[in-house]
Design an enzyme around this catalytic site. Structure first.
Site, PDB file in Angstrom:
ATOM      1  N   ASP A 286       0.932  -0.863   0.063  1.00  0.00           N
ATOM      2  CA  ASP A 286       0.348   0.320  -0.411  1.00  0.00           C
ATOM      3  C   ASP A 286       1.175   1.413   0.283  1.00  0.00           C
ATOM      4  O   ASP A 286       1.990   0.934   0.244  1.00  0.00           O
ATOM      5  CB  ASP A 286      -0.787  -0.024   1.188  1.00  0.00           C
ATOM      6  CG  ASP A 286      -2.621   1.243   1.014  1.00  0.00           C
ATOM      7  OD1 ASP A 286      -2.958   0.353   1.562  1.00  0.00           O
ATOM      8  OD2 ASP A 286      -2.360   1.442   0.207  1.00  0.00           O
TER       9      ASP A 286
HETATM   10  C1  GLC Z   1      -4.428   4.951  -0.511  1.00  0.00           C
HETATM   11  C2  GLC Z   1      -5.237   3.155   0.034  1.00  0.00           C
HETATM   12  C3  GLC Z   1      -5.345   2.170  -1.179  1.00  0.00           C
HETATM   13  C4  GLC Z   1      -5.041   2.552  -2.541  1.00  0.00           C
HETATM   14  C5  GLC Z   1      -3.852   3.196  -2.421  1.00  0.00           C
HETATM   15  C6  GLC Z   1      -2.906   3.831  -3.977  1.00  0.00           C
HETATM   16  O1  GLC Z   1      -3.732   4.950   0.426  1.00  0.00           O
HETATM   17  O2  GLC Z   1      -4.872   2.712   1.383  1.00  0.00           O
HETATM   18  O3  GLC Z   1      -6.305   1.638  -0.805  1.00  0.00           O
HETATM   19  O4  GLC Z   1      -4.943   1.846  -3.216  1.00  0.00           O
HETATM   20  O5  GLC Z   1      -3.013   4.451  -1.851  1.00  0.00           O
HETATM   21  O6  GLC Z   1      -4.101   4.738  -4.210  1.00  0.00           O
END
Ligand code: GLC
Length: 750
Positions: A286
């Site tokens: 993430d």
């Molecule tokens: C965010 C979210 C995740 C998302 C990623 C990219 O922090 O937790 O669900 O896909 O970053 O945007």
């Protein structure tokens, strides 16, 4: 047969051993992957594991970096997110084609509930219990997303959550593992369509692995501590369902699980996902979660974080820059096995081959297809259908003097006062995790416009009444006067689109601002009130509900919100939604969910005050139970039968019940099957959803609904984590929600 094919962009000679069947195609791709891998330097390998956000929009803490384009040209980037549109993706892909090996970039995007056409929030879609419609929603999202040059969506989010204080509950399918697993699979199939070689699909990404929805206190990013049994029984099955449905990628989660950050959790990513489940896709971290292992207190520095992340099975590093900075040196120092690095690179290259990007890196960036899908009328119609099915009718009392006829549906000749901060709100209908476009105000249908599309404007009155979330009551007087001129008042209340979502945990689930005061002021006029509640999560609105004759939970319904709500308000669609998550009476009840254990002193639903598991200041029952939702018609369940009350071994049980539409209009009921295992070597929930069927009946029509039950439906993880069933007594329950069921007991022996 043997043939040679030139990968024209990369100038690579990829020697293939062509065979006549599909396994050869698989071997061919694997051999193509190896032929590229063998040409790569350590820096280029680390580059494939490196992912940055584009500079057009950000979905996490921003790292200023004006060398991204140069890094693309040097082969130090394998993927980008937040880059959409044929023009931008084509430009960045052209930069990638300037790198030594010309390995194409992957473009990913959070397409959680729609790209150009915005569908209802995932939690709202889950309220439809309509797996086909949910799959179609994902399918349409994929068609629009891939037409904009994007290869990959960071969805479906499949986190089970029993805590509505957590803002991301809007993004999943609610509290139930059985329903959540079916929806996870439907969404993956929708996104990936007929397979990654097609240009109308995107790679799915099951997230957030794992147990992110169980954060302590419902506070986003917070710790998770749970038994292995709870993990396997409740939180992992939707991920397994996504994997079985073919999810090309997984995303790990921000939380630590039992003290180990998911990003650095070998048990989750290598032992379970890549080992036991034999997952052959790749895992993306993430946003910056690899580097965040320092803040967790799990890594000393970014070099240590890179070592921990890769060894634990995190293949791609989103935005933390730990991998690109440190992996080559860590391999040279022997601190990271080259096999781990090569495995991660193989997994990523394999998906790029499967997508066809080596054959044509620009195949998704097609101007004509983008134009074709930009305002597709079929997509807009599908969004309206999905929105109608997502609305849940929570209350519908008769108007004073009426018998048997609810306040809803409205009639065209009624004068309706539309009051509240969401009547004319436009972008709020999109909810969190939605794309924004310049012409949104022209194409999103707010309630006001949906009502004008439905009835004579002369019968519509409007007053805003109050804002969403401040103390200004100056609009009350106008709202009260407007209400007095009407036959019925429709009041829109709830939370703004950015009050649910990532980093949007709330300690209070009450209606924000002065909304309760406005409702009480309107109620004093004596006019009947219909409440429309717009939210990304269960809210607590008991005070408002006490003034309302009817209540529709309208979530955030997307592009077609106003039309869908008007369809339901006037009965052109008879509401059929069922809550996918329990609605608490107060925050003090949380966590509250239907499939809880009995305890040694089980409490009845209503008030009790004598040595039972209950509060002394609140009834034990929720405000609205899991699976609950009313209709403009009425249904009766009769003639509940079981094929046997005593079964043996692998016999099959048939449960049947007759459903009759006893009302005046056609309606759809979601008949729910629950099972309780009365005695187990570990305690078992008081009931678990094990099946459901959606049935549409005309007035007076009856239908026999049957469920087939096998021992597979009785299995659970015991104290040794063995997944099996146990002989004994069971309760079979069928009804319209998790509370209102008919019960029969059976015995099932080995
Ligand atoms: C965010 C979210 C995740 C998302 C990623 C990219 O922090 O937790 O669900 O896909 O970053 O945007």
């Amino acid at each position: 047969m043997r043939y040679v094919q030139y990968c024209k962009y990369a100038g690579l000679i990829v020697v293939l051993f062509g065979f006549q069947n599909s396994s050869a195609q698989k071997k061919t791709i694997d051999q193509k992957v190896d032929s590229v891998l063998n040409l790569m330097t350590l820096e280029e390998k680390a580059g494939q594991l490196n992912q940055y956000s584009g500079d057009w929009s950000f979905t996490g803490p921003v790292t200023k970096d004006n060398t991204k384009i140069q890094q693309v040209k040097e082969g130090k980037l394998g993927s980008m997110l937040n880059v959409v549109g044929v023009e931008k993706t084509r430009l960045l892909q052209q930069y990638a084609m300037q790198s030594r090996l010309k390995i194409p970039l992957l473009f990913g995007q959070d397409v959680i509930h729609g790209f150009r056409t915005t569908f209802p929030l995932p939690l709202a879609e889950a309220a439809s219990w309509d797996l086909e419609a949910i799959q179609l929603s994902a399918r349409i999202s994929a068609i629009e997303t891939s037409a904009a040059g994007v290869h990959w969506t960071f969805a479906p989010m499949v986190d089970i959550s029993r805590d509505p204080r957590w803002g991301r509950v809007m993004e999943g399918a609610g509290e139930d593992t059985y329903l959540g697993s079916l929806i996870a699979a439907a969404r993956v199939k929708g996104f990936q369509g007929k397979g990654l070689g097609n240009t109308d699909v995107v790679m799915a990404c099951a997230k957030h692995f794992a147990a992110y929805g169980a954060a302590v206190g419902g506070r986003d990013y917070n710790s998770v501590d749970m038994s292995p049994r709870m993990l396997w029984e409740t939180y992992l099955p939707p991920f397994f369902a996504a994997k079985e449905a073919g999810a090309a990628t997984f995303m790990n989660s921000f939380n630590d699980l039992n003290g180990i950050p998911a990003t650095g959790n070998r048990y989750l990513q290598r032992d379970i996902l890549k080992g036991k489940w034999n997952f052959n896709g790749f895992v993306v971290s993430d946003w910056a979660s690899i580097g965040e292992m320092i803040a967790h207190g799990f890594a000393k520095d970014t070099s240590h974080a890179a070592q921990l992340g890769l060894s634990a099975g995190s293949d791609m590093d989103m935005e933390s820059r730990s991998y690109i900075k440190h992996l080559p040196q860590l391999v040279r120092e022997g601190k990271v096995k080259i096999e781990w690095l090569d495995d991660a690179v193989r997994r990523i290259l394999r998906k790029k081959f499967e997508l066809g990007l080596f054959d044509d890196p620009f195949k998704f960036s097609n101007e004509h297809r983008q134009q074709q899908q930009w305002n597709n009328p079929q997509h807009i119609a599908a969004a309206r259908e999905m929105a109608k099915k997502s609305i849940v009718l929570l209350k519908n009392h008769p108007l004073p003097g009426e018998v048997g006829v609810g306040t809803l549906p409205l009639t065209n000749n009624q004068k309706v006062a539309l009051i509240g901060p969401f009547v004319k709100a436009v972008k709020d209908n999109l909810g969190f995790w939605s794309m924004e476009w310049e012409d949104d105000s022209a194409r999103i249908v707010p309630l006001w416009k949906g009502m004008l599309n439905k009835v004579d404007p002369a019968n519509l009155l409007y007053a805003k009444g109050c804002n969403i979330n401040d103390a200004d009551t100056s609009g009350f007087a106008e709202a009260i006067e407007t209400a007095k001129q009407s036959d019925v008042v429709v009041i829109t209340i709830g939370e703004a689109r950015d009050m649910s979502g990532e980093a949007k945990s709330r300690s209070s689930l009450q209606l924000p601002g002065v909304q309760n005061q406005l409702i009480a002021a309107i109620a004093a006029t004596g006019k009947p009130i219909v409440l429309l509640i717009h939210a990304g999560r269960p809210l607590i609105f008991d005070k408002a509900a006490s003034h309302a004759s009817a209540i529709l939970y309208t979530w955030w319904l997307g592009t077609e919100a106003g039309n869908a709500i008007a369809d339901v308000l006037y009965g052109d669609y008879n509401p059929s939604g069922k809550l996918p998550i329990t609605f608490p009476r107060t925050e003090g009840q949380i966590p509250i969910y239907y499939n809880h254990y009995s305890t040694g002193r089980p409490a009845e639903d209503e008030f009790q005050n004598n040595y039972v598991s209950a509060y002394i200041d609140l009834p034990n029952s929720p405000a609205y139970p899991f699976g609950y939702g009313l209709s403009y018609t009425s249904f009766v369940f009769t003639d509940f039968k079981l094929s046997s009350t005593s079964l043996k071994g692998n016999q099959t049980l048939t449960a049947s019940i007759t459903l009759t539409n006893t009302g005046r209009v056609k309606g759809k009921e979601t008949v729910q099957l629950y099972i309780r295992d009365l005695v187990g070597k570990v305690v078992r929930p008081v009931k678990e959803l094990k099946g459901f069927k959606q049935v549409e009946l005309n007035p007076g029509e009856s239908k026999v609904i049957t469920f087939t039950i096998t021992t597979n439906d009785l299995r659970f993880y015991d104290d040794q984590l063995i997944y099996n069933w146990e002989p004994g007594e069971f309760e079979i329950m069928i009804g319209s929600n998790s509370k209102e069921v008919q019960v029969k007991k059976i015995n099932w022996s080995r």
